[in-house]
Design a protein around this motif. Structure first.
Motif, PDB file in Angstrom:
ATOM      1  N   HIS A   9       0.824  -1.216   0.000  1.00 11.94           N
ATOM      2  CA  HIS A   9       0.000   0.000   0.000  1.00 11.94           C
ATOM      3  C   HIS A   9       0.859   1.268   0.000  1.00 11.94           C
ATOM      4  O   HIS A   9       0.325   2.362  -0.137  1.00 11.94           O
ATOM      5  N   ASP A  10       2.180   1.125   0.144  1.00 20.17           N
ATOM      6  CA  ASP A  10       3.068   2.297   0.057  1.00 20.17           C
ATOM      7  C   ASP A  10       3.709   2.441  -1.321  1.00 20.17           C
ATOM      8  O   ASP A  10       4.486   3.372  -1.553  1.00 20.17           O
ATOM      9  N   ASP A  12       2.360   3.322  -3.985  1.00 17.21           N
ATOM     10  CA  ASP A  12       1.931   4.564  -4.649  1.00 17.21           C
ATOM     11  C   ASP A  12       2.824   5.745  -4.285  1.00 17.21           C
ATOM     12  O   ASP A  12       3.002   6.660  -5.094  1.00 17.21           O
ATOM     13  N   ARG A  13       3.408   5.704  -3.083  1.00 21.91           N
ATOM     14  CA  ARG A  13       4.327   6.786  -2.696  1.00 21.91           C
ATOM     15  C   ARG A  13       5.537   6.801  -3.641  1.00 21.91           C
ATOM     16  O   ARG A  13       6.013   7.869  -4.030  1.00 21.91           O
ATOM     17  N   LEU A  14       5.992   5.606  -3.961  1.00 21.01           N
ATOM     18  CA  LEU A  14       7.141   5.522  -4.878  1.00 21.01           C
ATOM     19  C   LEU A  14       6.742   6.001  -6.284  1.00 21.01           C
ATOM     20  O   LEU A  14       7.493   6.719  -6.957  1.00 21.01           O
ATOM     21  N   GLU A  16       4.489   8.149  -7.003  1.00 22.19           N
ATOM     22  CA  GLU A  16       4.416   9.618  -6.967  1.00 22.19           C
ATOM     23  C   GLU A  16       5.812  10.230  -7.049  1.00 22.19           C
ATOM     24  O   GLU A  16       6.046  11.187  -7.774  1.00 22.19           O
ATOM     25  N   ARG A  17       6.724   9.637  -6.309  1.00 27.79           N
ATOM     26  CA  ARG A  17       8.105  10.136  -6.305  1.00 27.79           C
ATOM     27  C   ARG A  17       8.713  10.072  -7.722  1.00 27.79           C
ATOM     28  O   ARG A  17       9.392  10.985  -8.165  1.00 27.79           O
ATOM     29  N   GLU A  20       7.709  13.045  -9.890  1.00 28.26           N
ATOM     30  CA  GLU A  20       8.032  14.413  -9.454  1.00 28.26           C
ATOM     31  C   GLU A  20       8.800  15.138 -10.554  1.00 28.26           C
ATOM     32  O   GLU A  20       9.581  14.523 -11.294  1.00 28.26           O
ATOM     33  N   SER A  42      -0.773   5.586 -11.152  1.00 27.65           N
ATOM     34  CA  SER A  42      -0.824   5.029  -9.790  1.00 27.65           C
ATOM     35  C   SER A  42      -0.909   3.516  -9.882  1.00 27.65           C
ATOM     36  O   SER A  42      -1.041   2.953 -10.974  1.00 27.65           O
ATOM     37  N   LEU A 208      10.685   7.633   2.095  1.00 29.79           N
ATOM     38  CA  LEU A 208       9.539   6.730   1.946  1.00 29.79           C
ATOM     39  C   LEU A 208       9.493   5.777   3.140  1.00 29.79           C
ATOM     40  O   LEU A 208      10.529   5.521   3.771  1.00 29.79           O
ATOM     41  N   PRO A 209       8.310   5.236   3.439  1.00 31.61           N
ATOM     42  CA  PRO A 209       8.203   4.334   4.597  1.00 31.61           C
ATOM     43  C   PRO A 209       8.775   2.955   4.300  1.00 31.61           C
ATOM     44  O   PRO A 209       8.031   1.984   4.120  1.00 31.61           O
TER      45      PRO A 209
END
Lengths: 362, 277
Positions: A9-10, A12-14, A16-17, A20, A42, A208-209
């Protein structure tokens, strides 16, 4: 190389990164009944829960029992479609009222990031680098797209029936060419193991987490994929094909080959192009290049005749270039063992088998 | 992206300053290259662009001592050469180049030179005549053996005769089919080679024409004892980019736009007879 654990579920953070600064993200998505490489934004765009069944001349999609995002075998597209696009304008010519000619460039490509490339795809980028970024002959359209690209690779954990990267020395382990490499772990609690391959990769996951992890999942996945591969390119193919230039065995494959050029279109390294000249309604003359195929009779047209008139001659050109003369030109084979030319051949022609048969290898 | 990299694909505009009708389907045009002189080696080619029609590779046929005058002899045989042949002085063409390898005019010094050309194959060796004439004292006998289909197809005939007279070239002409204007030999150009009285151990041979012609010329030269490494030929293939990127001109491992069109026989001999390569 540092390794981290990333929860699905993380992811998507990548993603998004990766986007950038206006970077266009290219990744796998379902389109026209196949998993292609196209613009994604996404994880919702990724081919969740799908797998592929691949054989000479066909690839089917099937549902998986899990939610894997990268649980399929390579589709028809490689990074080539984006770094060396099927059609690109080289310049436009304009004539003013006095008859003066002006040549103007039009190519302003975006910056790209890729996710989901496999080891064979990375090797193919390396080969296209050797073709397009030669000292003194830098292709500006390729160089502009290739510069400053970001690549998140995926470690294969299975091989298609058409794969033979292990015998080409290009895979299945991702060991170079990626900023980050994801290994999708589905046993137990699903997660990704993230390997960092470059400073740019380090920057991508900063903040990122992710948690450092000691995991051998990448090696285990690669070993599973390698164990699946039965096809093996003969080790002496470079010399054996050149020794067989006038063998009647080329006629046998020519009788099955449709000369459609599918193999060259799906090949991640085939680079041949032609140019086409068109005129706009405003009167500008557009000079564009587009992918061409050595299977087209017109490829070798001289006035009045083609040099390679027969399909046997054209198949011979493709196979000997890919597996023999490419070494002389670029110090590498032109084949990465991805098997796409086998899968997308409507006649199911298997280049490994043909190379073995024509070259007379055991 | 550097400007230098872009220049590989992008033509330079040059106006046509003159046009000479050579034969029914062949013209020689001169471009004004004063703004961007084209310094070339005899045997090299350019990509010529006709507005809206496209580019084709055309050998340079002018004097290498005059890079400000870019000269090409063009035969109308297709989609791009037809409009190129139809240009008139004042019109502007696009030019990229020069590209490719050249004839061994320096290696040939201190020996005899034998040039064997057929048809439009005379165009790519015309700069050799200029280069040899400019330093005539560096060469022994110079043989110019030319074949054409008919007397009307002979390129540069008056100029060749003038050159031969002024610079002591042994010029021999032959045609496949004579007409009532012709009192010279009739037959293939190989016959002229058979009859030429040169010392094969001191000769450099350069040949350009249809592959079938070059095959017989090379065979005869080897028979007479010219070493393989003193025989040079010019190969023609489809070319779209001229910079080794489009793949069209491949012949074995060679991109003929870069390691050709001019090449030594010992580099070509192992595949010259492989059909459709």
């Amino acid at each position: 190389m540092s390794r981290y654990r990333l929860d699905p579920h993380d992811l998507d953070r990548l993603l998004e990164r990766l986007q950038e600064g206006g970077r266009v993200l290219i990744g796998p998505r379902l389109r026209d009944g196949a998993i292609v490489l196209d613009r994604i934004r996404s994880t919702a765009d990724l081919p969740r829960g799908l797998t592929t069944v691949t054989a000479p001349g066909r690839q089917h999609l099937l549902d998986r029992a899990d939610d894997a995002l990268f649980g399929y075998e390579v589709g028809p597209d490689a990074a080539k479609r984006w770094l060396h696009p099927p059609r690109v304008e080289l310049w436009r010519a304009r004539k003013d009222e006095g008859g003066e000619l002006f040549f103007e460039g039009t190519d302003e490509p975006p910056k790209y990031a890729f996710i989901g490339l496999r080891a064979c795809d990375l090797a193919a980028i390396g080969i296209q680098d050797a073709v397009f970024l030669r000292p003194g002959i830098t292709d500006p359209t390729y160089a502009a797209r290739r510069a400053d690209v970001r690549i998140v690779a995926v470690q294969c954990g299975a091989s298609a029936a058409t794969c033979f990267c292990a015998s080409m020395g290009t895979g299945p382990r991702v060991d170079r060419g990626a900023d980050l490499t994801l290994t999708e772990v589905l046993d137990g609690e699903p997660h990704f193991v993230v390997e960092v391959g470059s400073e740019e990769g380090e920057a991508l996951i900063e903040g990122l987490p992710v948690k450092p992890v000691a995991s051998t999942a990448p090696e285990e996945a690669a070993a599973r994929a390698a164990a699946h591969q039965e096809r093996q390119m003969p080790g002496d193919v470079r010399a054996s094909l050149l020794n067989a230039l006038e063998s009647p065995a080329w006629d046998d494959v020519a009788a099955r080959c449709l000369a459609c050029g599918n193999c060259t279109l799906v090949c991640p390294t085939c680079f041949c192009t032609t140019v086409e000249d068109t005129t706009t309604l405003a009167g500008d003359a557009v000079h564009a290049r587009r992918w061409d195929t050595c299977f087209d009779q017109g490829f070798t047209d001289l006035h009045g005749h083609a040099v390679r008139e027969g399909v046997a001659q054209r198949y011979r050109q493709w196979l000997t270039h890919k597996l023999s003369t490419w070494h002389d030109q670029f110090d590498t084979s032109g084949c990465v063992g991805c098997g796409r030319c086998i899968t997308w051949c409507p006649a199911g022609i298997d280049l490994v088998e043909e190379a073995r048969r024509i070259g007379g290898s055991g | 992206m550097t400007a230098a990299a872009l220049d590989l694909w992008r033509p330079v505009p040059m106006p046509v300053v003159s046009k000479v009708q050579e034969t029914a389907d062949t013209v020689t045009i001169e471009l004004d290259a004063r703004d961007s002189p084209v310094r070339f080696a005899p045997g090299q080619f350019t990509m010529l662009y006709a507005f809206g029609h496209g580019e084709v590779p055309i050998s340079i046929s002018g004097d290498p001592a005059h890079p400000e005058r870019l000269v090409h002899t063009i035969r109308a045989v297709g989609r791009v050469t037809n409009p190129l042949v139809a240009v008139e002085p004042g019109q502007v063409l696009g030019v990229r180049g020069p590209f490719g390898t050249g004839w061994p005019v320096h290696d040939a010094e201190d020996g005899e030179v034998v040039v064997v050309a057929g048809g439009i194959g005379l165009a790519p060796v015309r700069p050799v005549f200029h280069a040899l004439a400019a330093h005539r004292e560096r060469y022994e006998r110079v043989w110019v053996l030319v074949g054409a289909r008919t007397p009307a197809d002979l390129l540069y005939r008056e100029e060749l005769e003038r050159f031969a007279g002024a610079h002591g070239f042994d010029l021999r002409l032959t045609v496949d089919h004579a007409d009532d204007t012709w009192d010279g030999p009739v037959g293939v150009v190989t016959r002229l080679l058979e009859a030429a009285d040169f010392d094969p151990s001191r000769a450099t041979l350069m040949t350009c024409g249809p592959e079938i012609m070059m095959r017989f010329v090379v065979r005869e030269a080897l028979r007479q004892g010219v070493p393989a490494e003193k025989i040079w030929l010019s190969m023609e293939r489809n070319m779209k980019c001229a910079i080794g990127l489009c793949g069209h001109c491949q012949w074995g491992a060679d991109f003929l736009c870069r390691t050709g069109p001019v090449m030594r026989w010992d580099h070509a001999m192992h595949r010259f007879d492989v059909g459709g390569l």
